[in-house]
Enzyme design. Structure first.
Site, PDB file in Angstrom:
ATOM      1  N   ASP A 143      -5.388  -2.776  -2.453  1.00 14.90           N
ATOM      2  CA  ASP A 143      -6.924  -2.649  -2.971  1.00 14.90           C
ATOM      3  C   ASP A 143      -6.974  -3.225  -4.423  1.00 14.90           C
ATOM      4  O   ASP A 143      -8.104  -4.034  -4.569  1.00 14.90           O
ATOM      5  CB  ASP A 143      -7.379  -1.301  -2.669  1.00 14.90           C
ATOM      6  N   ASP A 173      -2.700 -10.860   5.619  1.00 16.23           N
ATOM      7  CA  ASP A 173      -3.620 -11.533   6.568  1.00 16.23           C
ATOM      8  C   ASP A 173      -5.061 -11.494   5.854  1.00 16.23           C
ATOM      9  O   ASP A 173      -5.793 -12.657   5.536  1.00 16.23           O
ATOM     10  CB  ASP A 173      -3.750 -10.595   7.779  1.00 16.23           C
ATOM     11  N   LYS A 219       0.772  -1.138   0.056  1.00 23.90           N
ATOM     12  CA  LYS A 219      -0.251   0.019   0.072  1.00 23.90           C
ATOM     13  C   LYS A 219       1.041   1.242  -0.066  1.00 23.90           C
ATOM     14  O   LYS A 219       0.668   2.161   0.840  1.00 23.90           O
ATOM     15  CB  LYS A 219      -1.049  -0.117   1.193  1.00 23.90           C
TER      16      LYS A 219
END
Ligand code: NAP
Length: 400
Positions: free
Chosen positions: A265, A289, A219
């Site tokens: 994302d 995760d 990210k």
């Protein structure tokens, strides 16, 4: 209080290589909840396969979770960690995280104490398992998730505590950063060392297993010096250490592995819409995760998802699912996730033939529509309990 088995030999780790005897001692933790169902079923299957390939596992029960608390007065006795360290490999059932037991999570504690820095999860479709995708067979991934850093380092301070107020005050005084005084505060460390070693492991895996690409998921557009650095260090390892094997996206060459990156994302939607474009994925802890459970969901969910936690010359193998307490002791749940974790363990030991036999026998069983309740409720077939499923797998092992 633990007594080592008299038979069997220890797996050794020398010069970066595992030396596995024909009759290794392998510690196992039954686990809480449905651990009492899936662990014995798995042990039975693994014994059968070991025999078929001319090996013998000398099992050594070690304890964690509720059983450990009853015997040792501790949820995670030092002896358990010592035994895994000594024997290098363990099979583990799911564990309840005790509320107020002094650990955030027993699973996280085991990984951190043994420096099992990579959570490795293969995700592929088994024919006959219900999936939300139209073409689930396009999913064939191996996800490497960093286990020791990021938000799982567990560095955080409670809102209003003296420590938290000190941290907030320090940030204001030293860096002019204003944080609301009623905030809880957490740290997200991501180091060059830990990033490079997991990316290195993922690339080595890709090379040894003829995979086509390695995707770094991050990210970094938002968190430049943690997630963004993960991406940069990942490319550095790939290009500096594996230049002969790797090319970047857009420079594709046959026989070379493509290294690419995706923002987390975007990765979620790409896995849903274009799963066949992804192969080996390497990512930081929190992204991994979420991503690995979502990927498991694409091919049929928790009952069939295996995982391993790997360090240098050491591995703990366990199903992805938890203790599902409402089913504990009912001989009902699906043991596939743990049996396939056993297949990963065999692979780690270098028993590749055994690992293939396990996978094949599980696939044959589900293909014969011999299934536990979780699959049965979607597609029907012959409904069996946990141990009967394992017996059906064993019958298929004999026929391979
Ligand atoms: P869970 O135990 O994984 O169970 C959630 C649901 O997943 C179950 O109710 C069941 O669904 C399905 N499921 C899980 N294992 C299955 C199996 N072998 N076969 C068929 N279906 C299966 O998750 P949870 O209820 O969130 O967590 C319970 C406890 O486990 C918590 O204490 C948690 O901390 C712990 N946990 C431990 C580990 C670990 O040891 N590695 C991992 C995750 C969670 P249905 O109800 O729809 O039948």
């Amino acid at each position: 209080m633990l007594k080592d088995p008299e038979d069997g030999r220890r797996i050794e780790y020398r010069d970066g290589k595992l030396m596995v005897p024909k009759n290794p001692v392998i510690p196992f933790i039954v686990g809480d909840g449905i651990g009492v169902d899936v662990t014995p079923a798995t042990v039975k299957v693994l014994d059968e396969v070991a025999e078929k390939i001319g090996r013998e596992i000398v099992w050594f029960e070690i304890y964690a979770g509720e059983k450990a608390y009853k015997i040792f007065g501790s949820y995670l006795p030092e002896e358990t960690i010592d035994a895994i360290r000594r024997y290098r490999v363990a099979l583990k059932g799911p564990l309840t995280t005790p509320v107020g037991g002094g650990y955030r999570s027993l699973n996280v504690a085991i990984r951190q104490m043994l420096d099992l820095y990579a959570c490795v999860r293969p995700v592929y479709y088994i024919r006959g398992v219900p999936s939300p995708l139209r073409n689930p067979e396009k999913v064939n991934l191996v996800i490497f998730r960093e286990n020791t850093e990021d938000v799982y380092a567990g560095i955080e301070w409670k809102s209003g505590s003296e420590e938290c107020l000190k941290v907030i005050e320090f940030l204001r005084r030293e860096f002019g950063i204003e944080i609301r005084r009623d905030s809880g505060v957490g740290l997200k460390p991501i180091s060059e060392f830990a990033t490079k070693r997991i990316v290195r492991m993922a690339i080595r895996y890709a090379i040894e297993n003829n995979r086509k690409s390695v995707t770094i998921v991050h990210k970094g557009n938002i968190m430049k010096f943690t997630e963004g650095a993960f991406r940069e260090w990942g490319y550095e390892v790939a290009l500096e250490e594996f230049g002969d094997y790797i090319v970047t996206e857009g420079q594709e060459e046959s026989n070379k592995i493509v290294i690419k990156d995706r923002i987390a994302d975007n990765m979620f939607q790409q896995l849903l819409t274009r799963p066949s474009e992804y192969d080996v994925i390497v990512t930081s802890n929190l992204n991994g995760d979420y991503l690995s459970d979502m990927a498991a969901g694409l091919v049929g969910g928790l009952g069939i998802a295996p995982s391993s936690n790997i360090g240098d010359g050491m591995g703990v193998f366990e199903p992805v699912h938890g203790t599902a307490p409402k089913y504990a002791g009912k001989n009902k749940v699906n043991p596939t996730a743990m049996i396939l974790s056993g297949a990963l363990m065999f692979e780690f030991l270098g028993w590749r033939e055994g690992s293939e036999i396990i996978r094949k026998a599980v696939e044959m069983t589900i293909d014969q529509r011999i299934v536990t309740y979780d699959i049965h409720r979607h597609v029907g077939g012959k409904l069996v309990g946990t141990m009967e499923f394992a017996d059906a797998v064993i019958e298929n092992i004999h026929s391979i």
